[in-house]
Design a protein around this motif. Structure first.
Motif, mmCIF file in Angstrom:
data_model
loop_
_atom_site.group_PDB
_atom_site.id
_atom_site.type_symbol
_atom_site.label_atom_id
_atom_site.label_comp_id
_atom_site.label_asym_id
_atom_site.label_seq_id
_atom_site.Cartn_x
_atom_site.Cartn_y
_atom_site.Cartn_z
ATOM 1 N N ARG A 91 -6.067 -8.708 -47.722
ATOM 2 C CA ARG A 91 -6.702 -9.984 -47.152
ATOM 3 C C ARG A 91 -5.574 -11.185 -46.983
ATOM 4 N NH1 ARG A 91 -7.555 -14.685 -49.976
ATOM 5 N NH2 ARG A 91 -7.209 -13.896 -51.731
ATOM 6 N N ARG A 92 -4.368 -11.170 -47.876
ATOM 7 C CA ARG A 92 -3.450 -12.281 -47.713
ATOM 8 C C ARG A 92 -2.586 -11.742 -46.366
ATOM 9 N NH1 ARG A 92 -2.378 -15.163 -52.502
ATOM 10 N NH2 ARG A 92 -3.530 -14.382 -54.058
ATOM 11 N N ILE A 93 -2.372 -10.721 -46.087
ATOM 12 C CA ILE A 93 -1.599 -10.438 -44.704
ATOM 13 C C ILE A 93 -2.386 -10.862 -43.542
ATOM 14 C CG2 ILE A 93 -0.964 -8.374 -43.236
ATOM 15 C CD1 ILE A 93 -0.093 -6.855 -45.808
ATOM 16 N N ALA A 94 -3.773 -10.739 -43.522
ATOM 17 C CA ALA A 94 -4.803 -11.072 -42.408
ATOM 18 C C ALA A 94 -4.695 -12.520 -42.351
ATOM 19 C CB ALA A 94 -6.041 -10.420 -42.692
ATOM 20 N N LEU A 95 -4.523 -13.129 -43.383
ATOM 21 C CA LEU A 95 -4.877 -14.695 -43.338
ATOM 22 C C LEU A 95 -3.536 -15.426 -43.165
ATOM 23 C CD1 LEU A 95 -7.836 -15.017 -45.980
ATOM 24 C CD2 LEU A 95 -7.938 -15.047 -43.906
ATOM 25 N N THR A 96 -2.315 -14.709 -43.579
ATOM 26 C CA THR A 96 -1.102 -15.419 -43.234
ATOM 27 C C THR A 96 -0.808 -15.732 -42.019
ATOM 28 O OG1 THR A 96 -0.160 -14.134 -45.172
ATOM 29 C CG2 THR A 96 1.322 -15.168 -43.502
#
Length: 337
Positions: free
Chosen positions: A163-168
């Motif tokens: 999720r963090r990769i997608a939102l970065t």
């Protein structure tokens, strides 16, 4: 126009490239690949270029395509492979120019030191880091590395980090560099602390020097207690480059068992000594066909090269165990032919 293009700096070439690609595509490239400060510099440069001759646009596009191709060659087969392919396509001088530029951009890429580290070591190294730090690292690793690391983490970590990769979206260069310095320092300490005199490779060094009977006894006992370890040892006992240690008659016997496509792939990742020894033990027609296969083969993944080499190694070990060829080892009597 070549003289004009050679005098352009990186900012000017980037501006010309984006002008050539059109507004819609250029907007996406700027949004997804540049920091706000860089976007302002590039757009300012674009505004200063009222007209760009078609010849200059085409040359900049061609240089960009060559840089992309060179990066692909480097990632697939390393520096020597990239140099060989580019020299064939562009000549020695142009190949050297492109390689120098591409190596510089790769060297300056964040977390370049981590990209050279085995993913198995990286998993243990970053497992305890904050999920946002792990996501940041995975963003800059090769997708194959990132996939292996993500797969090795716990399910809870996997979903959170994904999720963090997608939102970065954007991370300041200063923060990236700060994290990079800390991690490289920790990695350096870890590498020094992990140095040892044991391990699988140390055992393989010993087994490569014992007689065949001792090796066989040890492996048979290990096969019962730890099959996975035994398989790992067998893979390292004889590597593809060791084929030069075989007598010519044994190499010829091995080549009769090998799939030509596997042989071509295996030889793409090896040195000149191994290649010439193999060519020497083939008929002229067969060696000419193999040379052509290697020459015109497109880019190939390193893992495909290693897989083909391992297939040939398995054939060599099978023929050795059957007594059809002999792999010389320390501790054995000399072989008389």
């Amino acid at each position: 126009m070549p003289g004009v293009v050679s005098k352009l700096n990186g900012l000017q070439k980037t501006a010309i490239l984006l002008i050539s690609l059109g507004a819609d595509l250029s907007a996406q490239i700027l949004k997804n690949n540049f920091h706000q400060d860089d976007i302002e510099k590039i757009t300012q440069q674009i505004s200063l270029m009222e007209t760009v001759p078609r010849e200059i646009q085409e040359e900049v596009l061609q240089e960009f395509a060559q840089m992309l191709q060179a990066r692909e060659y480097l990632m697939v087969g390393g520096l020597d492979y990239a140099r060989e392919m580019l020299q064939k396509a562009l000549g020695d001088h142009k190949a050297a120019q492109i390689l120098e530029k591409v190596q510089h951009t790769i060297k300056n890429r964040p977390f370049s030191a981590l990209r050279k580290t085995d993913p198995k070591h990286l998993v243990n190294f970053i497992r305890g880091e904050h999920p946002q730090v792990i996501a940041l690292i995975l963003n800059y690793l090769h997708p194959d590395q990132a996939a292996l690391i993500l797969s090795a983490l716990s399910p809870e970590q996997q979903s959170d980090i994904a999720r963090r990769i997608a939102l970065t979206d954007r991370v300041s260069p200063e923060m990236i560099r700060e994290v990079e310095i800390i991690l490289e320092r920790k990695l350096s300490v870890l590498e020094h602390s992990e140095q040892s005199t044991g391990g699988v490779k140390a055992l393989v060094d010993v087994l490569n020097r014992v007689d065949r009977s001792t090796e066989k006894t040890i492996l048979e006992e290990l096969e019962i207690t730890d099959p996975a370890l035994t398989e790992e040892i067998r893979k390292l006992l004889f590597v593809f480059e060791d084929i030069v240690k075989l007598p010519d008659s044994s190499i010829q016997r091995v080549l009769r068992e090998v799939d030509p496509k596997d042989l071509a792939r295996a030889m793409r990742g090896t040195n000149e000594e191994v290649q010439e020894r193999i060519f020497k033990n083939m008929s002229k027609r067969a060696s000419d066909m193999l040379r052509d296969e290697i020459k015109y083969m497109g880019p190939i993944r390193l893992r495909d090269v290693e897989e083909s080499q391992q297939k040939i190694v398995q054939i060599i070990r099978r023929l050795d165990e059957a007594g059809e060829i002999v792999i010389a080892r320390g501790g054995e009597d000399a072989i008389i032919t």
